[in-house]
Design a protein around this motif. Structure first.
Motif, PDB file in Angstrom:
ATOM      1  N   GLY A 217       0.706  -1.269   0.129  1.00  0.00           N
ATOM      2  CA  GLY A 217      -0.088   0.068   0.058  1.00  0.00           C
ATOM      3  C   GLY A 217       0.950   1.055   0.138  1.00  0.00           C
ATOM      4  O   GLY A 217       1.978   1.221   0.231  1.00  0.00           O
ATOM      5  N   CYS A 218       0.322   2.191  -0.299  1.00  0.00           N
ATOM      6  CA  CYS A 218       0.852   3.643  -0.397  1.00  0.00           C
ATOM      7  C   CYS A 218      -0.099   4.568   0.131  1.00  0.00           C
ATOM      8  O   CYS A 218      -1.344   4.617  -0.177  1.00  0.00           O
ATOM      9  CB  CYS A 218       1.322   3.963  -1.814  1.00  0.00           C
ATOM     10  N   GLY A 219       0.302   5.576   0.898  1.00  0.00           N
ATOM     11  CA  GLY A 219      -0.624   6.942   1.216  1.00  0.00           C
ATOM     12  C   GLY A 219       0.442   8.048   1.114  1.00  0.00           C
ATOM     13  O   GLY A 219       1.537   8.053   1.064  1.00  0.00           O
ATOM     14  N   SER A 220      -0.564   9.038   0.771  1.00  0.00           N
ATOM     15  CA  SER A 220       0.191  10.427   0.366  1.00  0.00           C
ATOM     16  C   SER A 220      -0.596  11.540   0.771  1.00  0.00           C
ATOM     17  O   SER A 220      -1.875  11.348   0.787  1.00  0.00           O
ATOM     18  CB  SER A 220       0.522  10.422  -1.156  1.00  0.00           C
ATOM     19  N   VAL A 221       0.132  12.787   1.163  1.00  0.00           N
ATOM     20  CA  VAL A 221      -0.758  13.860   1.471  1.00  0.00           C
ATOM     21  C   VAL A 221      -0.004  15.138   0.887  1.00  0.00           C
ATOM     22  O   VAL A 221       1.225  14.811   0.482  1.00  0.00           O
ATOM     23  CB  VAL A 221      -0.681  14.314   2.909  1.00  0.00           C
ATOM     24  N   ILE A 222      -0.999  16.171   0.649  1.00  0.00           N
ATOM     25  CA  ILE A 222       0.037  17.390  -0.012  1.00  0.00           C
ATOM     26  C   ILE A 222      -0.419  18.358   1.138  1.00  0.00           C
ATOM     27  O   ILE A 222      -1.599  18.462   1.643  1.00  0.00           O
ATOM     28  CB  ILE A 222      -0.832  17.848  -1.032  1.00  0.00           C
ATOM     29  N   VAL A 223       0.512  19.237   1.587  1.00  0.00           N
ATOM     30  CA  VAL A 223       0.425  20.219   2.702  1.00  0.00           C
ATOM     31  C   VAL A 223       0.799  21.578   1.900  1.00  0.00           C
ATOM     32  O   VAL A 223       1.455  21.649   1.164  1.00  0.00           O
ATOM     33  CB  VAL A 223       1.315  19.974   3.639  1.00  0.00           C
ATOM     34  N   GLU A 224      -0.067  22.543   2.758  1.00  0.00           N
ATOM     35  CA  GLU A 224       0.199  24.011   2.201  1.00  0.00           C
ATOM     36  C   GLU A 224      -0.220  24.854   3.098  1.00  0.00           C
ATOM     37  O   GLU A 224      -0.479  24.407   4.286  1.00  0.00           O
ATOM     38  CB  GLU A 224      -1.150  24.097   1.241  1.00  0.00           C
ATOM     39  N   ARG A 225      -0.081  26.107   3.095  1.00  0.00           N
ATOM     40  CA  ARG A 225      -0.296  26.911   4.093  1.00  0.00           C
ATOM     41  C   ARG A 225      -1.815  27.185   4.662  1.00  0.00           C
ATOM     42  O   ARG A 225      -2.147  27.183   5.756  1.00  0.00           O
ATOM     43  CB  ARG A 225       0.100  28.408   3.525  1.00  0.00           C
ATOM     44  N   PHE A 226      -2.672  27.223   3.670  1.00  0.00           N
ATOM     45  CA  PHE A 226      -4.032  27.127   3.982  1.00  0.00           C
ATOM     46  C   PHE A 226      -4.812  26.079   3.661  1.00  0.00           C
ATOM     47  O   PHE A 226      -4.797  25.303   2.661  1.00  0.00           O
ATOM     48  CB  PHE A 226      -4.572  28.549   3.336  1.00  0.00           C
ATOM     49  N   GLY A 227      -5.940  25.867   4.526  1.00  0.00           N
ATOM     50  CA  GLY A 227      -6.687  24.686   4.247  1.00  0.00           C
ATOM     51  C   GLY A 227      -8.100  24.663   5.218  1.00  0.00           C
ATOM     52  O   GLY A 227      -8.347  25.611   5.733  1.00  0.00           O
ATOM     53  N   LYS A 228      -8.861  23.655   5.009  1.00  0.00           N
ATOM     54  CA  LYS A 228     -10.270  23.652   5.655  1.00  0.00           C
ATOM     55  C   LYS A 228     -10.458  22.816   6.951  1.00  0.00           C
ATOM     56  O   LYS A 228     -10.978  23.085   7.738  1.00  0.00           O
ATOM     57  CB  LYS A 228     -11.238  23.296   4.532  1.00  0.00           C
TER      58      LYS A 228
END
Length: 333
Positions: A161-172
């Motif tokens: 399996g694989c998991g991924s995320v994207i991170v940024e300054r603003f979000g909900k």
């Protein structure tokens, strides 16, 4: 090392892809893709893991509504020698890349590094990912599949399996608020078929140090997840914390969540892809639904190699912790 980010870093999208055995487990239907072919249409197991990662990133970018050219940097790794599966994935994407290896703790390590990059203002976004494949891991760390060796009761089944995320300054929804970078802990366990016992002390130490540094208690969190201690390691983790007079009643191990009792996986699941895929398929969606406000994700890794095991070395281990909060909790004054 305790890290409190200057401003909480948002996790704006997440994705997961798993193989056939995982698709028949307890979390079936929650992953973005459940493939019935563990070769993922490729010729070798190593190429299969590269395809696994590629599909996971594709799902992530699709959910975010961006192309690979919009990603500024990717942090990630796997269990193969010299993280080759990830390197070949990055050959396809052509994105600036920092390869990381901390065994099964790589997902937490990648998230910490990605959040630091964004929090420091060096990138507007960053991707963190980790993967594992049962067949590549078994061939490398234990015995070739054709050997047919009997698995011990303490052994764990490496997740495909694989998991991924994207991170940024603003979000909900979900925000990386703080982290604890672990140190190498080695209490002398030498059995490569008992990873849970080897890793539990590192997990306990990292959690203890985070609670002290943050001035919090286990009861302050909706849930505390470990990455892949399995049943044996989880029991030891609980005992070690009890010895330190730390009461933990909200602990769940990702390695005990993926497979069902009838799937013959002995002590549970393991691998980089274990915590990573559960994080993306099960944990982060609970922030989107409002069920979670504040959790701890502790990924653990055993840092041995086939060579050190054959030389009779004990297994050095490490655990990294990520504190994830909802938008409301993360931005409280």
């Amino acid at each position: 090392m305790y890290i409190k980010y200057k401003r909480p870093v948002a996790i704006t999208a997440w994705a997961s892809v798993v193989g056939k055995k995982e698709s028949h487990g307890l979390l079936t239907g929650k992953f973005d893709e459940e493939c019935s072919d563990d070769y993922f249409g490729r010729e070798t197991w190593e190429k299969a893991e590269t395809e696994l990662q590629t599909r996971c990133i594709d799902h992530l970018l699709h959910k975010k509504g961006i192309s690979k050219n919009d990603v500024e940097i990717i942090f990630g790794g796997d269990l193969c020698n010299q993280i080759t599966s990830t390197a070949y994935t990055m050959r396809h994407f052509g994105t600036p890349f920092m390869g990381l290896y901390n065994a099964c703790s790589t997902m937490a390590e990648s998230m910490i590094a990605a959040a630091c990059m964004v929090d420091g203002g060096y990138a507007s976004n960053a991707v963190a990912l980790a993967s594992s494949h049962f067949c590549t891991a078994e061939r490398q760390f234990r015995t070739p599949l054709d050997y047919g060796g009997k698995r011990t009761p303490t052994a764990q089944w490496t997740v495909t399996g694989c998991g991924s995320v994207i991170v940024e300054r603003f979000g909900k929804h979900a925000f990386i608020n703080a982290a604890q970078v672990g140190r190498v802990v080695d209490l002398g366990v030498k059995d490569a078929n008992n990873m849970g016992a080897a890793m539990a002390p590192a997990a306990a130490e990292t959690l203890k140090k985070f609670l002290y540094s943050s001035g919090t208690d286990c009861s302050d969190y909706d849930a505390i997840y470990t990455g892949d201690l399995g049943r044996v390691g989880s029991e030891l983790f609980f005992q070690l914390l009890q010895n330190e007079k730390i009461n933990i009643e909200n602990h769940t191990d990702c390695g005990c969540m993926i497979f069902s009792p009838g799937q013959n996986v002995q002590s549970g699941a393991s691998g980089c892809g274990c915590g990573a895929s559960v994080l993306a398929a099960h944990i982060l969606p609970k922030f989107e639904s409002g069920e979670y406000k504040n959790i701890l994700f502790i990924a653990t890794g055993a840092l041995m190699s086939p060579t050190t095991s054959m030389q009779g070395e004990s297994i050095p281990c490490i655990a990294h912790l990520v504190n994830i909060k909802s938008k409301e909790e993360a931005h409280k004054k």
